[in-house]
Write an enzyme that holds these catalytic residues in place. Structure first.
Site, PDB file in Angstrom:
ATOM      1  N   HIS A 168       5.658   0.894  -8.073  1.00  0.00           N
ATOM      2  CA  HIS A 168       5.867   0.239  -6.772  1.00  0.00           C
ATOM      3  C   HIS A 168       7.319  -0.213  -6.579  1.00  0.00           C
ATOM      4  O   HIS A 168       7.716  -0.526  -5.471  1.00  0.00           O
ATOM      5  CB  HIS A 168       4.911  -0.941  -6.589  1.00  0.00           C
ATOM      6  CG  HIS A 168       5.152  -2.095  -7.518  1.00  0.00           C
ATOM      7  ND1 HIS A 168       4.345  -2.380  -8.587  1.00  0.00           N
ATOM      8  CD2 HIS A 168       6.106  -3.040  -7.537  1.00  0.00           C
ATOM      9  CE1 HIS A 168       4.782  -3.440  -9.217  1.00  0.00           C
ATOM     10  NE2 HIS A 168       5.869  -3.879  -8.593  1.00  0.00           N
TER      11      HIS A 168
ATOM     12  N   ASP B 184       0.577   2.261 -12.308  1.00  0.00           N
ATOM     13  CA  ASP B 184       1.737   1.613 -11.703  1.00  0.00           C
ATOM     14  C   ASP B 184       2.969   1.718 -12.604  1.00  0.00           C
ATOM     15  O   ASP B 184       3.740   0.775 -12.731  1.00  0.00           O
ATOM     16  CB  ASP B 184       1.449   0.149 -11.379  1.00  0.00           C
ATOM     17  CG  ASP B 184       2.536  -0.456 -10.471  1.00  0.00           C
ATOM     18  OD1 ASP B 184       3.148   0.316  -9.705  1.00  0.00           O
ATOM     19  OD2 ASP B 184       2.774  -1.673 -10.547  1.00  0.00           O
TER      20      ASP B 184
ATOM     21  N   SER C 287       9.391  -7.343 -11.656  1.00  0.00           N
ATOM     22  CA  SER C 287       8.577  -6.138 -11.788  1.00  0.00           C
ATOM     23  C   SER C 287       9.328  -5.043 -12.525  1.00  0.00           C
ATOM     24  O   SER C 287      10.463  -4.715 -12.195  1.00  0.00           O
ATOM     25  CB  SER C 287       8.168  -5.617 -10.421  1.00  0.00           C
ATOM     26  OG  SER C 287       6.979  -6.201 -10.000  1.00  0.00           O
TER      27      SER C 287
END
Length: 510
Positions: free
Chosen positions: A127, A157, A255
């Site tokens: 993402h 992911d 992230s």
């Protein structure tokens, strides 16, 4: 004196031979080695002082010093504002995933990444980089490098990107199976654009399935902020979630960053937080590194992830579901349906069985099975135990390939940007494939990312790319060269669809 001199000469020659052997191995076999094998060769030939776990005195300086140089700041640019809208991950967890910054003109976002190979391979979250036209990486020593997407895996992911650099610092891959609840860990990343930030906490839990990957239905009252609503009916879910939970402070921009133990070993890739505000509230989640190793090695070798499937849909048991089904067992996975011809059906598993062990380890949640299967390839066997009529039965299930592969999730004029714009991953053709399509050159399309050129021109997975701008293509390096030398800003892609029909498409570089 002569004896001392002889000893020194012997030691010198031994060191020179070891270094020479390392260089030969590195140059000759590196492309065929897994990331873990490459790291073993690197650390064998580059001895460093061991990082000592010092939790007794709560001193994390050695681990932080070992990891920080290899955690990078990733910045992405989106030429189309529509492409930069929040995906479901961001909607569920504030803007933790990519730190969106609305503005006029090109949209921008940022995240983190971890260097795992000295020649420039970096792991991050899918993402963080999906749909990005331009990806730049800022290293800890203040270099800025363009990056290209080698491949992504939305099911976990994860994404693998690469920069053109050498002799980069790396984070040592650890073993997430050895992680214990309560042990100290560090989260390293770039929250709120604050480069190289280190926070400390403990492992709060393992094997968390929070329903975030691939979710579309949300429940605002869920304690995790906004996550997938529980499905009334079971269905096959390709998402693999078995997160490591930590209370180390993780915030927007973290992230894709590193979760490491006190020895400085990578045990997870930070991916999510549970928050009602979009900022740290004590609950962070990381993808286990043992799962990431398989995904990243597959992407590097094949351009996509070769994933095996058991071939069952199930319901995760609890007292309420057990009551609805009229059974006494309140733990395990209730087999609700089987894929015809799938591995589970062929092995003898039946509807109504309750999966209670995988490889001899008790199964309490779906993540206990999914994460273990996610490390394996089609054709691998996995031992599954089920309860049937009150008795335990054991089955060796041969995993099958997915019968319906996803078209999954990768203009300024740099090669990296154009590569990302194409939105595909590739694998060199085998001699048999060249013979089948009667071509002398070509690469196989192994992955197509939504909204990119290959997706827009409907060039599917399984297609063959033989040339770009009339330049024969046999490797990713050939693609880089072909799109660097543009003709009037046009890129012409030629090849064959999976059915053998030829095509030639042109797009204009903006």
């Amino acid at each position: 004196m002569k004896k001392i001199g002889l000893t020194l000469l012997t030691a010198f020659m031994g060191g020179a031979l070891a270094l020479g052997a390392y260089k030969v191995i590195e140059s000759k076999y590196a492309d065929n080695m897994s990331f873990e094998e490459k790291q073993k060769v690197y650390f064998t030939s580059n001895k460093t002082a061991p990082v000592v776990s010092s939790t007794g005195s709560l001193d994390f300086t050695e681990a932080a010093a070992a990891v920080t140089p290899a955690v990078v700041h990733i910045r992405t640019t989106y030429s189309n504002p529509a492409d930069a809208g929040q995906n479901p991950l961001e909607q569920m967890f504030g803007d933790m995933f990519g730190q969106r910054m609305p503005q006029r003109g090109p949209q921008m976002a940022s995240g983190s990444g971890v260097i795992i190979s000295t020649d420039g391979y970096i792991v991050t979250n899918n993402h963080v980089v999906e749909k990005a036209d331009k990806i730049t990486v800022a290293t800890n020593d203040h270099r800025t490098l363009d990056a290209k997407v080698i491949g992504t895996d939305p099911s976990t992911d994860l994404a693998l990107i690469k920069v053109n650099a050498a002799d980069l610092p790396i984070v040592k891959l650890g073993n997430s199976d050895d992680v214990r609840v309560g042990e100290w860990v560090l989260a390293v990343g770039n929250p709120f654009n604050l480069n190289s930030t280190v926070t400390a906490g403990i492992i709060s839990a393992k094997g968390r399935n929070i329903g975030i990957i691939g979710s579309e239905n949300n429940d605002d009252d869920n304690p995790f902020g906004r996550t997938r609503t529980q499905q009334a009916q079971p269905k096959l879910n390709k998402a693999i979630e078995s997160f490591i939970q930590t209370d180390a402070a993780i915030n927007p921009g973290n992230s894709g960053g590193a979760l490491v133990n006190t020895k400085g070993e990578l045990i997870g890739i930070n991916a999510a937080i549970a928050s009602h505000t979009g900022s740290y509230e004590g609950y962070g989640f990381a993808i286990p590194v043992n799962l990431a190793k398989k995904v990243l090695n597959d992407i590097k070798k094949y351009g996509t992830v070769k994933r095996g499937f058991v071939g069952v849909s199930f319901r995760e048991l609890n007292p309420d579901i057990a009551k609805d089904l009229g059974i006494n067992n309140t733990t395990g996975l209730y087999v609700a349906d089987l894929v015809p011809g799938g591995g589970a059906e062929q092995a003898g598993i039946k509807k109504g069985d309750i999966i209670n062990k995988v490889e001899g380890v008790p199964v309490y949640e779906s993540s206990d099975l999914q994460e273990r299967v996610g490390r394996l390839q089609p054709g691998d066997k996995i031992n599954i135990s089920v309860l049937r009529d009150g008795k335990e039965k054991n089955f060796a299930v041969t995993l099958k390939a997915d019968a319906t592969p996803n078209r999954t999730a990768a203009v300024s004029k740099s090669a990296e940007e154009l590569f990302n714009k194409l939105g595909a991953s590739f694998q060199p053709l085998t001699p048999a494939q060249k013979a089948k399509f009667h071509v002398n050159s070509g690469v196989l399309v192994t992955q197509v990312r939504p909204g990119r050129v290959f997706d827009n021109f409907e060039i599917p997975v399984g297609s063959i790319i033989t040339s770009i701008n009339k330049t024969p293509i046999n490797s990713v390096a050939d693609i880089d060269k072909a799109i660097t030398n543009l003709r009037n800003g046009n890129v012409v892609i030629s090849g064959y669809y999976p059915d053998g029909t030829n095509f030639s498409n042109m797009f204009q570089v903006q």
